[in-house]
Motif scaffolding. Structure first.
Motif, PDB file in Angstrom:
ATOM      1  N   GLY A  12      -0.849   9.002   5.953  1.00  0.00           N
ATOM      2  CA  GLY A  12      -1.321  10.064   5.075  1.00  0.00           C
ATOM      3  C   GLY A  12      -0.231  10.499   4.113  1.00  0.00           C
ATOM      4  O   GLY A  12       0.963  10.336   4.381  1.00  0.00           O
ATOM      5  N   PHE A  13      -0.636  11.094   3.007  1.00  0.00           N
ATOM      6  CA  PHE A  13       0.305  11.484   1.972  1.00  0.00           C
ATOM      7  C   PHE A  13       1.299  12.535   2.465  1.00  0.00           C
ATOM      8  O   PHE A  13       2.512  12.384   2.292  1.00  0.00           O
ATOM      9  CB  PHE A  13      -0.458  11.995   0.732  1.00  0.00           C
ATOM     10  N   PRO A  51      -2.252  11.792  -6.000  1.00  0.00           N
ATOM     11  CA  PRO A  51      -1.121  12.546  -5.450  1.00  0.00           C
ATOM     12  C   PRO A  51       0.194  11.845  -5.814  1.00  0.00           C
ATOM     13  O   PRO A  51       0.337  10.631  -5.637  1.00  0.00           O
ATOM     14  CB  PRO A  51      -1.376  12.512  -3.945  1.00  0.00           C
ATOM     15  N   TYR A  52       1.141  12.629  -6.342  1.00  0.00           N
ATOM     16  CA  TYR A  52       2.379  12.076  -6.886  1.00  0.00           C
ATOM     17  C   TYR A  52       3.428  13.181  -6.842  1.00  0.00           C
ATOM     18  O   TYR A  52       3.323  14.170  -7.559  1.00  0.00           O
ATOM     19  CB  TYR A  52       2.111  11.651  -8.329  1.00  0.00           C
ATOM     20  N   LEU A  82      10.217   9.051  -5.420  1.00  0.00           N
ATOM     21  CA  LEU A  82       8.787   9.262  -5.638  1.00  0.00           C
ATOM     22  C   LEU A  82       8.012   9.005  -4.356  1.00  0.00           C
ATOM     23  O   LEU A  82       8.302   8.057  -3.632  1.00  0.00           O
ATOM     24  CB  LEU A  82       8.243   8.290  -6.687  1.00  0.00           C
ATOM     25  N   VAL A  83       7.020   9.825  -4.127  1.00  0.00           N
ATOM     26  CA  VAL A  83       6.028   9.577  -3.085  1.00  0.00           C
ATOM     27  C   VAL A  83       4.701   9.668  -3.819  1.00  0.00           C
ATOM     28  O   VAL A  83       4.370  10.718  -4.381  1.00  0.00           O
ATOM     29  CB  VAL A  83       6.107  10.612  -1.943  1.00  0.00           C
ATOM     30  N   ARG A  84       3.962   8.538  -3.860  1.00  0.00           N
ATOM     31  CA  ARG A  84       2.731   8.522  -4.643  1.00  0.00           C
ATOM     32  C   ARG A  84       1.642   7.716  -3.946  1.00  0.00           C
ATOM     33  O   ARG A  84       1.928   6.719  -3.277  1.00  0.00           O
ATOM     34  CB  ARG A  84       2.971   7.982  -6.043  1.00  0.00           C
ATOM     35  N   VAL A  92       6.602   4.771  -1.582  1.00  0.00           N
ATOM     36  CA  VAL A  92       7.825   5.587  -1.640  1.00  0.00           C
ATOM     37  C   VAL A  92       8.851   4.756  -2.390  1.00  0.00           C
ATOM     38  O   VAL A  92       9.121   3.604  -2.032  1.00  0.00           O
ATOM     39  CB  VAL A  92       8.338   5.962  -0.237  1.00  0.00           C
ATOM     40  N   GLU A  93       9.410   5.353  -3.452  1.00  0.00           N
ATOM     41  CA  GLU A  93      10.376   4.650  -4.294  1.00  0.00           C
ATOM     42  C   GLU A  93      11.576   5.550  -4.559  1.00  0.00           C
ATOM     43  O   GLU A  93      11.400   6.699  -4.964  1.00  0.00           O
ATOM     44  CB  GLU A  93       9.754   4.274  -5.642  1.00  0.00           C
ATOM     45  N   ALA A  94      12.753   5.012  -4.329  1.00  0.00           N
ATOM     46  CA  ALA A  94      13.991   5.737  -4.634  1.00  0.00           C
ATOM     47  C   ALA A  94      14.630   5.116  -5.872  1.00  0.00           C
ATOM     48  O   ALA A  94      14.609   3.898  -6.043  1.00  0.00           O
ATOM     49  CB  ALA A  94      14.959   5.669  -3.456  1.00  0.00           C
TER      50      ALA A  94
END
Length: 128
Positions: A12-13, A51-52, A82-84, A92-94
């Motif tokens: 889940g987000f 969701p972002y 980022l959490v999208r 998830v991107e750093a």
């Protein structure tokens, strides 16, 4: 060069955000800011999007070292994560810390970027 260090999660987000915060903390990063792009864009311009969330993560020791090399580096801090939502998954991107070196062409930032990359990669890997 990739802009980010990425993983995909089947969760889940809200759970992904909580796990990302915990993984960052384990690597010495605190989250200084949290921007809910979905809510902000809806409120400001009526735009709909998935969701972002942008987490502004900072490792104080690394930030101090980087600013000591180049005072303007603060323009690239904190490290955005980022959490999208992407369909049934959460991405998830750093930010790739090597961008600091590429943008500034400052060799003194090499060691800071290398350590930041190792720590952010470990945080992202811990999520998988």
């Amino acid at each position: 060069m990739d802009l980010g260090i990425t993983t995909r999660l089947n969760t889940g987000f809200d759970d992904a955000i909580a796990k990302t915060r915990a993984a960052l903390q384990e690597q010495g990063f605190g989250v200084l800011t949290e921007i809910d792009m979905q809510a902000t864009l809806k409120a400001k311009i009526g735009a709909e999007m998935e969701p972002y969330v942008i987490l502004g993560a900072c490792n104080p020791q690394l930030a101090h070292r980087a600013v000591g090399v180049d005072r303007q580096i603060g323009l690239l801090l904190p490290c955005n994560v980022l959490v999208r939502a992407d369909g049934d998954e959460v991405v998830v991107e750093a930010m790739n810390p090597r961008l600091m070196v590429e943008v500034t062409n400052e060799p003194g930032l090499e060691s800071v970027a290398a350590e930041a990359t190792t720590r952010l990669q470990a945080a992202i890997d811990a999520l998988a």
